[in-house]
Write a protein that holds these residues in place. Structure first.
Motif, PDB file in Angstrom:
ATOM      1  N   LYS A   1     -49.471  13.766 -69.460  1.00  0.00           N
ATOM      2  CA  LYS A   1     -50.001  13.043 -68.304  1.00  0.00           C
ATOM      3  C   LYS A   1     -50.111  13.952 -67.090  1.00  0.00           C
ATOM      4  N   LEU A   2     -49.178  14.884 -66.962  1.00  0.00           N
ATOM      5  CA  LEU A   2     -49.264  15.849 -65.873  1.00  0.00           C
ATOM      6  C   LEU A   2     -50.533  16.678 -66.018  1.00  0.00           C
ATOM      7  N   ALA A   3     -50.838  17.092 -67.241  1.00  0.00           N
ATOM      8  CA  ALA A   3     -52.067  17.853 -67.488  1.00  0.00           C
ATOM      9  C   ALA A   3     -53.302  17.021 -67.151  1.00  0.00           C
ATOM     10  N   ALA A   4     -53.267  15.726 -67.487  1.00  0.00           N
ATOM     11  CA  ALA A   4     -54.397  14.846 -67.179  1.00  0.00           C
ATOM     12  C   ALA A   4     -54.578  14.699 -65.668  1.00  0.00           C
TER      13      ALA A   4
ATOM     14  N   VAL B   1     -53.843  16.908 -63.419  1.00  0.00           N
ATOM     15  CA  VAL B   1     -54.341  18.168 -62.868  1.00  0.00           C
ATOM     16  C   VAL B   1     -55.802  18.394 -63.244  1.00  0.00           C
ATOM     17  N   TYR B   2     -56.133  18.264 -64.523  1.00  0.00           N
ATOM     18  CA  TYR B   2     -57.463  18.637 -64.997  1.00  0.00           C
ATOM     19  C   TYR B   2     -58.506  17.543 -64.806  1.00  0.00           C
ATOM     20  N   TYR B   3     -58.073  16.278 -64.864  1.00  0.00           N
ATOM     21  CA  TYR B   3     -59.025  15.179 -64.730  1.00  0.00           C
ATOM     22  C   TYR B   3     -58.903  14.459 -63.398  1.00  0.00           C
ATOM     23  N   LYS B   4     -58.083  15.009 -62.486  1.00  0.00           N
ATOM     24  CA  LYS B   4     -57.943  14.478 -61.129  1.00  0.00           C
ATOM     25  C   LYS B   4     -57.564  12.995 -61.122  1.00  0.00           C
ATOM     26  N   ARG B   5     -56.521  12.684 -61.871  1.00  0.00           N
ATOM     27  CA  ARG B   5     -56.024  11.309 -61.895  1.00  0.00           C
ATOM     28  C   ARG B   5     -54.857  11.145 -60.931  1.00  0.00           C
ATOM     29  N   CYS B   6     -54.709   9.944 -60.439  1.00  0.00           N
ATOM     30  CA  CYS B   6     -53.556   9.606 -59.600  1.00  0.00           C
ATOM     31  C   CYS B   6     -52.302   9.627 -60.458  1.00  0.00           C
ATOM     32  N   CYS B   7     -51.255  10.295 -59.991  1.00  0.00           N
ATOM     33  CA  CYS B   7     -50.039  10.406 -60.797  1.00  0.00           C
ATOM     34  C   CYS B   7     -49.260   9.098 -60.851  1.00  0.00           C
ATOM     35  N   ILE B   8     -49.630   8.124 -60.038  1.00  0.00           N
ATOM     36  CA  ILE B   8     -48.895   6.864 -60.007  1.00  0.00           C
ATOM     37  C   ILE B   8     -49.611   5.757 -60.790  1.00  0.00           C
ATOM     38  N   CYS B   9     -50.910   5.552 -60.511  1.00  0.00           N
ATOM     39  CA  CYS B   9     -51.625   4.482 -61.222  1.00  0.00           C
ATOM     40  C   CYS B   9     -52.421   4.996 -62.418  1.00  0.00           C
ATOM     41  N   GLY B  10     -52.742   6.285 -62.456  1.00  0.00           N
ATOM     42  CA  GLY B  10     -53.482   6.851 -63.578  1.00  0.00           C
ATOM     43  C   GLY B  10     -54.982   6.790 -63.439  1.00  0.00           C
TER      44      GLY B  10
ATOM     45  N   ALA C   1     -44.435   9.044 -65.492  1.00  0.00           N
ATOM     46  CA  ALA C   1     -43.039   8.969 -65.936  1.00  0.00           C
ATOM     47  C   ALA C   1     -42.860   9.316 -67.410  1.00  0.00           C
ATOM     48  N   GLN C   2     -41.856  10.138 -67.676  1.00  0.00           N
ATOM     49  CA  GLN C   2     -41.465  10.477 -69.050  1.00  0.00           C
ATOM     50  C   GLN C   2     -40.654   9.322 -69.622  1.00  0.00           C
ATOM     51  N   ARG C   3     -40.897   8.984 -70.865  1.00  0.00           N
ATOM     52  CA  ARG C   3     -40.142   7.905 -71.503  1.00  0.00           C
ATOM     53  C   ARG C   3     -39.148   8.483 -72.496  1.00  0.00           C
ATOM     54  N   ASP C   4     -37.893   8.092 -72.326  1.00  0.00           N
ATOM     55  CA  ASP C   4     -36.839   8.441 -73.275  1.00  0.00           C
ATOM     56  C   ASP C   4     -36.367   7.140 -73.910  1.00  0.00           C
ATOM     57  N   GLY C   5     -36.922   6.827 -75.063  1.00  0.00           N
ATOM     58  CA  GLY C   5     -36.627   5.544 -75.668  1.00  0.00           C
ATOM     59  C   GLY C   5     -37.433   4.458 -74.985  1.00  0.00           C
ATOM     60  N   CYS C   6     -36.754   3.395 -74.587  1.00  0.00           N
ATOM     61  CA  CYS C   6     -37.447   2.261 -73.974  1.00  0.00           C
ATOM     62  C   CYS C   6     -37.612   2.419 -72.470  1.00  0.00           C
TER      63      CYS C   6
ATOM     64  N   GLY D   1     -57.241  -2.258 -65.989  1.00  0.00           N
ATOM     65  CA  GLY D   1     -57.119  -2.330 -67.427  1.00  0.00           C
ATOM     66  C   GLY D   1     -57.237  -0.971 -68.078  1.00  0.00           C
ATOM     67  N   ALA D   2     -58.145  -0.132 -67.551  1.00  0.00           N
ATOM     68  CA  ALA D   2     -58.308   1.213 -68.092  1.00  0.00           C
ATOM     69  C   ALA D   2     -57.061   2.039 -67.853  1.00  0.00           C
ATOM     70  N   ALA D   3     -56.454   1.879 -66.669  1.00  0.00           N
ATOM     71  CA  ALA D   3     -55.229   2.623 -66.382  1.00  0.00           C
ATOM     72  C   ALA D   3     -54.114   2.180 -67.306  1.00  0.00           C
ATOM     73  N   ALA D   4     -54.031   0.873 -67.538  1.00  0.00           N
ATOM     74  CA  ALA D   4     -52.959   0.356 -68.390  1.00  0.00           C
ATOM     75  C   ALA D   4     -53.109   0.847 -69.820  1.00  0.00           C
ATOM     76  N   ALA D   5     -54.362   1.011 -70.259  1.00  0.00           N
ATOM     77  CA  ALA D   5     -54.581   1.446 -71.630  1.00  0.00           C
ATOM     78  C   ALA D   5     -54.081   2.866 -71.858  1.00  0.00           C
ATOM     79  N   ARG D   6     -53.975   3.654 -70.790  1.00  0.00           N
ATOM     80  CA  ARG D   6     -53.521   5.026 -70.931  1.00  0.00           C
ATOM     81  C   ARG D   6     -52.008   5.134 -70.840  1.00  0.00           C
ATOM     82  N   LEU D   7     -51.339   4.029 -70.518  1.00  0.00           N
ATOM     83  CA  LEU D   7     -49.895   4.039 -70.354  1.00  0.00           C
ATOM     84  C   LEU D   7     -49.204   3.616 -71.640  1.00  0.00           C
ATOM     85  N   PRO D   8     -47.940   4.003 -71.816  1.00  0.00           N
ATOM     86  CA  PRO D   8     -47.190   3.503 -72.968  1.00  0.00           C
ATOM     87  C   PRO D   8     -47.072   1.983 -72.879  1.00  0.00           C
TER      88      PRO D   8
END
Length: 260
Positions: free
Chosen positions: A107-110, A112-121, A91-96, A47-54
């Protein structure tokens, strides 16, 4: 407090210090003997990962694409695109629709700096997994930040971008990495691999398949090295020999992925 008491306390302190040092050395030795586990810790905070996603289609409200591998626990809160693929954190979002070929800069910065998984967040653990190609096994660099091992394995088998690659994909598992800013963007220099998993066509690749894809990638590297100097060619020879040590051990048949 007399001299005998002080002597006793000093001896006890020294004994405890020696015992602590011995325990630390034993733990480090144990850590080196055993490879990276399939997972660090189960992901129960989707749920926490989903909250950070679009905002996107809920995983529970839309069926995944037929034929995808089993989704890791950590990825089950990710939104799903119109084709039935889970949308990775980066993933970058262009429109929908998300663009899997481009990283969202924030998200790339997050990652790198917060050691998050680039796939699940979610937060990464001790082990970092990179999804790369055969060429990157030589240079030990990745254009993408690391992921959890199980998230990386899923991506190597199911990612729509990776499906279009020629040859094999490699999940490179290491304990550490360094990021470096170049003219072409950010790259990640991976530490020594503790585990490697090769994939082709959604399954584990055998040694012959890995070798064939590896050899197809080498001419471009050697052309670039020859244009520099003879020393560059010798250095590349060493890097290639080092990369071949990561090949699967057997060539008789394709590997069958075991559940983790």
């Amino acid at each position: 407090m007399n001299v005998d008491t002080l002597g006793y306390l000093g001896t006890a302190t020294l004994a405890l210090g020696c015992a602590a040092w011995t325990a630390i050395r034993a733990a480090q030795h144990f850590d080196r003997l055993f490879p990276a586990p399939a997972n660090d810790a189960s992901g129960f905070h989707g749920g926490a990962a989903a909250a950070r996603l679009p905002h996107g289609v809920s995983m529970t409200a839309s069926a995944l694409r037929h034929g995808l591998p089993e989704l890791p626990q950590r990825m089950r809160a990710l939104p799903v695109d119109s084709r039935g693929y889970p949308v990775p954190y980066f993933a970058q979002r262009d429109g929908c629709e998300p663009d899997y070929r481009r990283c969202d800069s924030e998200k790339l910065a997050a990652c790198v700096y917060y050691k998050r998984c680039c796939i699940c967040g979610e937060q990464l653990g001790q082990y970092k997994a990179f999804v790369i190609d055969a060429l990157s096994a030589v240079t030990r660099t990745s254009s993408m930040p690391p992921a959890h091992i199980e998230c990386a394995k899923f991506a190597a088998k199911a990612c729509p971008v990776i499906e279009k690659r020629i040859g094999v994909s490699l999940v490179w598992v290491a304990r550490s990495y360094e990021s470096e800013q170049l003219d072409g963007g950010l790259i990640f220099r991976m530490a020594e691999a503790e585990q490697t998993f090769w994939y082709i066509d959604g399954r584990r690749a055998n040694r012959d398949e890995v070798r064939s894809s590896f050899e197809d990638s080498l001419p471009a590297l050697y052309d670039a090295a020859c244009a520099k100097s003879a020393a560059a060619v010798l250095e590349l020879d060493t890097m290639v020999a080092r990369a071949t040590r990561c090949f699967p051990p057997h060539a008789a048949a394709a590997f069958v992925e075991q559940p983790v």
